[in-house]
Scaffold this motif. Structure first.
Motif, mmCIF file in Angstrom:
data_model
loop_
_atom_site.group_PDB
_atom_site.id
_atom_site.type_symbol
_atom_site.label_atom_id
_atom_site.label_comp_id
_atom_site.label_asym_id
_atom_site.label_seq_id
_atom_site.Cartn_x
_atom_site.Cartn_y
_atom_site.Cartn_z
ATOM 1 N N ASN A 42 0.696 -1.250 0.078
ATOM 2 C CA ASN A 42 0.099 0.102 -0.166
ATOM 3 C C ASN A 42 0.967 1.182 -0.135
ATOM 4 O OD1 ASN A 42 -2.720 -1.310 0.122
ATOM 5 N ND2 ASN A 42 -2.139 -1.928 1.993
ATOM 6 N N ILE A 43 0.981 1.925 -1.251
ATOM 7 C CA ILE A 43 2.073 2.965 -1.138
ATOM 8 C C ILE A 43 1.197 4.189 -1.753
ATOM 9 C CG2 ILE A 43 4.037 1.295 -1.907
ATOM 10 C CD1 ILE A 43 3.567 1.845 -4.877
ATOM 11 N N ALA A 44 1.656 5.311 -1.525
ATOM 12 C CA ALA A 44 1.381 6.774 -2.074
ATOM 13 C C ALA A 44 1.635 6.667 -3.485
ATOM 14 C CB ALA A 44 1.931 7.912 -1.165
ATOM 15 N N PRO A 45 0.670 7.638 -4.168
ATOM 16 C CA PRO A 45 1.003 7.847 -5.305
ATOM 17 C C PRO A 45 2.348 8.635 -5.573
ATOM 18 C CG PRO A 45 -0.819 9.418 -4.675
ATOM 19 C CD PRO A 45 -0.530 8.215 -3.578
ATOM 20 N N PRO A 46 2.823 8.938 -6.876
ATOM 21 C CA PRO A 46 3.930 9.630 -7.075
ATOM 22 C C PRO A 46 3.917 11.057 -6.756
ATOM 23 C CG PRO A 46 2.938 9.081 -9.128
ATOM 24 C CD PRO A 46 2.186 8.309 -7.979
ATOM 25 N N LYS A 47 4.950 11.871 -6.040
ATOM 26 C CA LYS A 47 4.888 13.268 -5.834
ATOM 27 C C LYS A 47 5.065 13.853 -7.203
ATOM 28 C CE LYS A 47 6.289 12.889 -1.186
ATOM 29 N NZ LYS A 47 7.401 13.210 0.087
ATOM 30 N N ASP A 116 -4.394 6.450 -22.005
ATOM 31 C CA ASP A 116 -5.090 7.910 -22.098
ATOM 32 C C ASP A 116 -4.473 8.582 -20.983
ATOM 33 O OD1 ASP A 116 -6.418 10.249 -22.331
ATOM 34 O OD2 ASP A 116 -8.242 9.278 -22.927
ATOM 35 N N PRO A 117 -3.586 9.358 -21.068
ATOM 36 C CA PRO A 117 -3.073 10.191 -19.563
ATOM 37 C C PRO A 117 -4.121 11.112 -19.203
ATOM 38 C CG PRO A 117 -2.038 11.187 -21.912
ATOM 39 C CD PRO A 117 -2.937 9.981 -22.246
ATOM 40 N N SER A 118 -5.271 11.436 -19.929
ATOM 41 C CA SER A 118 -6.422 12.118 -19.202
ATOM 42 C C SER A 118 -7.350 11.290 -18.305
ATOM 43 C CB SER A 118 -7.041 12.566 -20.266
ATOM 44 O OG SER A 118 -8.172 11.533 -21.043
ATOM 45 N N VAL A 119 -7.092 10.085 -18.614
ATOM 46 C CA VAL A 119 -7.806 8.957 -17.574
ATOM 47 C C VAL A 119 -6.884 8.372 -16.472
ATOM 48 C CG1 VAL A 119 -9.146 6.998 -17.472
ATOM 49 C CG2 VAL A 119 -9.270 8.498 -19.229
ATOM 50 N N VAL A 120 -5.645 7.935 -16.765
ATOM 51 C CA VAL A 120 -4.735 7.491 -15.895
ATOM 52 C C VAL A 120 -3.218 8.082 -16.291
ATOM 53 C CG1 VAL A 120 -4.361 5.399 -17.406
ATOM 54 C CG2 VAL A 120 -3.696 5.367 -15.028
ATOM 55 N N THR A 121 -2.387 8.378 -15.426
ATOM 56 C CA THR A 121 -1.242 8.994 -15.708
ATOM 57 C C THR A 121 -0.148 8.023 -15.573
ATOM 58 O OG1 THR A 121 -0.862 9.627 -13.426
ATOM 59 C CG2 THR A 121 -1.973 11.165 -14.674
ATOM 60 N N TYR A 122 1.021 8.325 -16.042
ATOM 61 C CA TYR A 122 2.222 7.439 -16.043
ATOM 62 C C TYR A 122 2.538 7.044 -14.602
ATOM 63 C CZ TYR A 122 7.001 5.815 -17.112
ATOM 64 O OH TYR A 122 8.064 4.797 -17.265
ATOM 65 N N GLY A 123 2.566 8.036 -13.741
ATOM 66 C CA GLY A 123 2.722 7.810 -12.262
ATOM 67 C C GLY A 123 1.755 6.828 -11.816
ATOM 68 N N PHE A 129 1.988 -0.542 -10.754
ATOM 69 C CA PHE A 129 3.295 -1.642 -10.956
ATOM 70 C C PHE A 129 3.772 -1.816 -9.750
ATOM 71 C CE2 PHE A 129 7.726 -1.726 -12.255
ATOM 72 C CZ PHE A 129 7.976 -2.862 -12.879
ATOM 73 N N PHE A 130 4.285 -0.954 -9.014
ATOM 74 C CA PHE A 130 5.097 -1.123 -7.747
ATOM 75 C C PHE A 130 4.082 -1.770 -6.285
ATOM 76 C CE2 PHE A 130 7.889 2.035 -9.480
ATOM 77 C CZ PHE A 130 9.004 1.330 -9.498
ATOM 78 N N SER A 131 2.787 -1.710 -6.574
ATOM 79 C CA SER A 131 1.912 -2.012 -5.552
ATOM 80 C C SER A 131 1.361 -3.741 -5.623
ATOM 81 C CB SER A 131 0.494 -0.975 -5.513
ATOM 82 O OG SER A 131 -0.113 -1.569 -4.411
ATOM 83 N N VAL A 132 0.732 -3.760 -6.922
ATOM 84 C CA VAL A 132 0.053 -5.097 -7.001
ATOM 85 C C VAL A 132 0.713 -5.979 -8.319
ATOM 86 C CG1 VAL A 132 -1.934 -4.398 -5.835
ATOM 87 C CG2 VAL A 132 -1.701 -4.258 -8.489
ATOM 88 N N LEU A 172 9.749 5.988 -3.057
ATOM 89 C CA LEU A 172 9.203 4.531 -2.196
ATOM 90 C C LEU A 172 10.482 3.835 -1.267
ATOM 91 C CD1 LEU A 172 7.341 3.117 -5.275
ATOM 92 C CD2 LEU A 172 6.517 4.113 -3.270
ATOM 93 N N ASN A 173 11.711 4.292 -1.877
ATOM 94 C CA ASN A 173 12.598 3.466 -1.048
ATOM 95 C C ASN A 173 12.813 4.360 0.351
ATOM 96 O OD1 ASN A 173 14.071 1.595 -2.336
ATOM 97 N ND2 ASN A 173 15.090 2.880 -3.629
ATOM 98 N N GLN A 174 12.349 5.608 0.221
ATOM 99 C CA GLN A 174 12.426 6.261 1.589
ATOM 100 C C GLN A 174 11.133 6.366 2.405
ATOM 101 O OE1 GLN A 174 13.009 10.531 0.207
ATOM 102 N NE2 GLN A 174 15.159 10.124 -0.336
ATOM 103 N N SER A 175 10.043 5.706 1.843
ATOM 104 C CA SER A 175 8.953 5.423 2.488
ATOM 105 C C SER A 175 8.831 4.387 3.602
ATOM 106 C CB SER A 175 7.774 5.074 1.573
ATOM 107 O OG SER A 175 7.933 3.788 0.994
ATOM 108 N N GLY A 176 9.906 3.635 3.446
ATOM 109 C CA GLY A 176 9.815 2.428 4.537
ATOM 110 C C GLY A 176 8.744 1.426 4.286
ATOM 111 N N VAL A 177 8.084 1.423 3.338
ATOM 112 C CA VAL A 177 7.032 0.482 2.977
ATOM 113 C C VAL A 177 7.340 -0.881 2.858
ATOM 114 C CG1 VAL A 177 5.217 -0.182 1.837
ATOM 115 C CG2 VAL A 177 5.246 2.132 2.404
ATOM 116 N N TYR A 178 8.579 -0.914 2.100
ATOM 117 C CA TYR A 178 9.130 -2.218 1.638
ATOM 118 C C TYR A 178 10.011 -2.877 2.698
ATOM 119 C CZ TYR A 178 7.094 -0.739 -2.964
ATOM 120 O OH TYR A 178 6.462 -0.331 -3.678
ATOM 121 N N PRO A 179 10.150 -4.050 2.549
ATOM 122 C CA PRO A 179 11.224 -4.873 3.674
ATOM 123 C C PRO A 179 12.703 -4.708 2.948
ATOM 124 C CG PRO A 179 10.160 -6.263 2.362
ATOM 125 C CD PRO A 179 9.302 -5.476 1.908
#
Length: 243
Positions: A42-47, A116-123, A129-132, A172-179
């Motif tokens: 469970n990760i935050a969206p990209p800044k 379509d970037p107006s519906v879903v962005t690259y981030g 990709f990084f979550s599920v 994400l590396n700084q988030s501490g979410v990953y082991p």
């Protein structure tokens, strides 16, 4: 025998199970198999994300283990117009499954996502990709599949995508979410080469194959649970687009 492991040079060639009963036993033992594909972070969206104003259809190329599951996940994402399994990281002349299976071609099993970037962005695609879609902490493997062809890699198509991907990995590396530290790399996109037809829409065409049941269906289920607003029930299929 590890029922989650593919055998032989042709992916999908399984040791034979003795009928329905043996298959039931195999699936019941799935809990004892490496469950990396079922991990949810469970990760935050990209800044940092792409600028979407005025943009037409875009493409993103990512690699995260066997392309069957990665393709299946993104086929269920709103705003994705196509998701094609293929190869990236090596030369065109070696972009065949039997060749890249050696792990010596530089290729990774990859998926090209048209969106379509107006519906879903690259981030937002990278967040999924990084979550599920895979476990980004595994180096040169995903679950039962090992080798550099199964590495976790992002292939940015331009400088903006490279900026988003690099910033997000650091975030994400700084988030501490990953082991562990994220193993995902970024590589220049030399080219994307579509995989053989039998690899396309693989989960849809082979929903009861043990590898799919154990490793890939859970990814789609986790997408629906973790990103309900982004989930589309009916997948967009390569076959339907004549590609």
């Amino acid at each position: 025998m590890n029922v989650a492991t593919k055998t032989g040079p042709g992916k999908g060639r399984w040791r034979q199970f003795g009928g329905v009963a043996a298959l039931a036993v195999a699936l019941a033992g799935a809990w004892q198999v490496s469950r990396a594909s079922e991990t949810v972070y469970n990760i935050a969206p990209p800044k940092v994300d792409e600028q979407t104003s005025g943009k037409a259809l875009e493409k993103a190329v990512i690699a995260g283990g066997c392309f069957w599951g990665v393709q299946a996940v993104f086929q269920h994402v709103n705003g994705v117009k196509n998701a094609v399994s293929g190869y990236a990281g090596g030369d065109e002349k070696t972009a065949q499954y039997r060749t890249i299976s050696s792990g010596q071609t530089g290729h990774a099993e990859a998926v090209e996502i048209s969106y379509d970037p107006s519906v879903v962005t690259y981030g937002q695609l990278l967040q999924i990709f990084f979550s599920v879609a895979h476990d980004p902490t595994q180096l040169n493997r995903q679950g039962p599949d090992t080798g550099t062809q199964y590495r976790s890699t992002i292939f940015p198509a331009n400088a903006e995508q490279a900026k988003v991907a690099t910033a997000y990995i650091e975030q994400l590396n700084q988030s501490g979410v990953y082991p562990k530290k994220i193993a995902t790399t970024t590589e220049p996109l030399k080219g994307f080469y579509k995989a053989e037809d039998y690899h396309q829409d693989y989960l849809v065409n082979n929903p009861y194959q043990p590898y799919i049941v154990i490793n890939d269906k859970p990814k789609v289920e986790n997408l629906a649970k973790t990103f309900p607003q982004a989930f589309r029930k009916d997948p967009v299929l390569v076959a339907a687009q004549g590609r």
